[in-house]
Scaffold this motif. Structure first.
Motif, PDB file in Angstrom:
ATOM      1  N   GLU A  29       0.836  -1.194   0.000  1.00  0.00           N
ATOM      2  CA  GLU A  29       0.000   0.000   0.000  1.00  0.00           C
ATOM      3  C   GLU A  29       0.871   1.245   0.000  1.00  0.00           C
ATOM      4  OE1 GLU A  29      -2.991  -0.656  -0.475  1.00  0.00           O
ATOM      5  OE2 GLU A  29      -2.786  -2.782  -0.050  1.00  0.00           O
ATOM      6  N   GLU A  31       3.224   4.159  -1.009  1.00  0.00           N
ATOM      7  CA  GLU A  31       3.287   4.925  -2.252  1.00  0.00           C
ATOM      8  C   GLU A  31       4.684   5.454  -2.534  1.00  0.00           C
ATOM      9  OE1 GLU A  31       0.549   6.834  -4.097  1.00  0.00           O
ATOM     10  OE2 GLU A  31      -0.669   5.093  -3.609  1.00  0.00           O
ATOM     11  N   ALA A  92       0.803  -8.103 -11.654  1.00  0.00           N
ATOM     12  CA  ALA A  92       0.849  -7.056 -10.638  1.00  0.00           C
ATOM     13  C   ALA A  92       0.007  -5.885 -11.105  1.00  0.00           C
ATOM     14  CB  ALA A  92       2.290  -6.612 -10.416  1.00  0.00           C
ATOM     15  N   ASP A  93      -0.672  -5.282 -10.161  1.00  0.00           N
ATOM     16  CA  ASP A  93      -1.459  -4.096 -10.467  1.00  0.00           C
ATOM     17  C   ASP A  93      -0.643  -2.870 -10.128  1.00  0.00           C
ATOM     18  OD1 ASP A  93      -3.672  -5.661 -11.136  1.00  0.00           O
ATOM     19  OD2 ASP A  93      -4.215  -5.819  -9.008  1.00  0.00           O
ATOM     20  N   ILE A  94      -0.668  -1.905 -11.024  1.00  0.00           N
ATOM     21  CA  ILE A  94       0.042  -0.672 -10.742  1.00  0.00           C
ATOM     22  C   ILE A  94      -0.950   0.478 -10.748  1.00  0.00           C
ATOM     23  CG2 ILE A  94       0.838  -0.703 -13.156  1.00  0.00           C
ATOM     24  CD1 ILE A  94       3.229   1.035 -12.132  1.00  0.00           C
ATOM     25  N   ASN A  95      -1.005   1.145  -9.614  1.00  0.00           N
ATOM     26  CA  ASN A  95      -1.948   2.252  -9.427  1.00  0.00           C
ATOM     27  C   ASN A  95      -1.189   3.537  -9.165  1.00  0.00           C
ATOM     28  OD1 ASN A  95      -3.593  -0.068  -9.283  1.00  0.00           O
ATOM     29  ND2 ASN A  95      -5.122   1.105  -8.168  1.00  0.00           N
ATOM     30  N   PHE A  96      -1.865   4.648  -9.421  1.00  0.00           N
ATOM     31  CA  PHE A  96      -1.171   5.918  -9.204  1.00  0.00           C
ATOM     32  C   PHE A  96      -2.168   6.995  -8.816  1.00  0.00           C
ATOM     33  CE2 PHE A  96      -2.148   8.816 -12.746  1.00  0.00           C
ATOM     34  CZ  PHE A  96      -2.957   7.980 -13.505  1.00  0.00           C
ATOM     35  N   ASN A  97      -1.636   8.085  -8.333  1.00  0.00           N
ATOM     36  CA  ASN A  97      -2.473   9.251  -8.115  1.00  0.00           C
ATOM     37  C   ASN A  97      -1.670  10.523  -8.320  1.00  0.00           C
ATOM     38  OD1 ASN A  97      -1.209  10.117  -5.720  1.00  0.00           O
ATOM     39  ND2 ASN A  97      -2.477   8.744  -4.514  1.00  0.00           N
TER      40      ASN A  97
ATOM     41  N   TYR B  32      -5.813   5.466  -9.269  1.00  0.00           N
ATOM     42  CA  TYR B  32      -6.247   5.031 -10.593  1.00  0.00           C
ATOM     43  C   TYR B  32      -5.326   3.945 -11.123  1.00  0.00           C
ATOM     44  CZ  TYR B  32      -8.590   9.456 -10.082  1.00  0.00           C
ATOM     45  OH  TYR B  32      -9.348  10.478  -9.597  1.00  0.00           O
ATOM     46  N   ASN B  95       2.358   9.828  -7.621  1.00  0.00           N
ATOM     47  CA  ASN B  95       2.804   8.688  -6.820  1.00  0.00           C
ATOM     48  C   ASN B  95       2.170   7.406  -7.339  1.00  0.00           C
ATOM     49  OD1 ASN B  95       3.576  10.968  -5.277  1.00  0.00           O
ATOM     50  ND2 ASN B  95       3.668   9.670  -3.460  1.00  0.00           N
ATOM     51  N   LYS B  99       0.989  -3.765  -6.655  1.00  0.00           N
ATOM     52  CA  LYS B  99       0.444  -4.810  -5.797  1.00  0.00           C
ATOM     53  C   LYS B  99       0.451  -6.132  -6.552  1.00  0.00           C
ATOM     54  CE  LYS B  99      -3.380  -5.371  -2.628  1.00  0.00           C
ATOM     55  NZ  LYS B  99      -4.405  -4.558  -1.966  1.00  0.00           N
TER      56      LYS B  99
END
Lengths: 108, 108
Positions: A29, A31, A92-97, B32, B95, B99
């Motif tokens: 989790e 970042e 793998a999941d890659i998330n961003f903000n 996202y 950022n 996962k």
DNA sequence: ATGAAAGTTTCTAAATATAGAAACTATATT
DNA sequence: AATATAGTTTCTATATTTAGAAACTTTCAT
């Protein structure tokens, strides 16, 4: 690609920040600031968690092991497509903000 | 660049998911899934929050307005460098996190 | 110390992204 | 409707990334 010297943290250093919570790590989790450097290290770290060699990951992605090596060492600035291909192969999941800073002044 | 048709959400749609909390929006904390598509929309959305035209943002980044247009519409798969340049000009922090999914099976 | 496996580097070619310029289209505003 | 502003598309050139192959180096186990 132009590069800049920045203070970096090893992945394990960064991961050490996680707070263990009944078995599951909160590590994933955490970042990271986007940079090719960190991205490369994340690929390496994820590959290792999957217990894959660069050659094996290369096979999954559909490229030579040399490509994986280059990505992990951030030899250049990869395209989003390439990054996605690799993480997909790793399942793998890659998330961003995105967060706007407060100190923006629009000059006329 | 190969593309795939996926169900997309408009930025405002996505942002509507935020939970208002005493004035400050948690919107920017929303995560996202990484894709060139969403990235382009985020650039556009951030530019608009900064009240900039494509031409003005182009000037800040050091490129023509046409480049900004291409990025926002994800005409191609940008490099990490390009993405960073744009968000830097917008004074925005980007950022990310990775996962690992559970369903990974290493085949021999 | 030797050998095998894993990872890196170098070379070359091909594909793709970046970029500017200008023409074009769409959107507002009056 | 006319004009100005904003955004898009097309064209061309250049730069960079991607990629394979092979040589090379490092790491690890015996």
């Amino acid at each position: 690609m132009k590069t800049k010297e920045v203070k970096t943290y090893s992945l394990s250093e960064m991961k050490d920040k996680y707070i263990g919570k009944d078995g599951t790590t909160v590590r994933d989790e955490y970042e990271y600031e986007l940079s090719m450097d960190v991205l490369g290290k994340m690929i390496k770290s994820a590959r290792q968690e999957r217990k894959l060699t660069q050659e094996e990951l290369g096979r999954l992605v559909g490229v030579q092991k040399a490509q994986i090596s280059k990505l992990e060492s951030s030899a250049n600035s990869a395209t989003i497509d390439t990054i996605l291909k690799v993480f997909k192969a790793l399942k793998a999941d890659i998330n961003f903000n995105v967060k706007l800073e407060d100190n923006f002044i629009k000059l006329a």
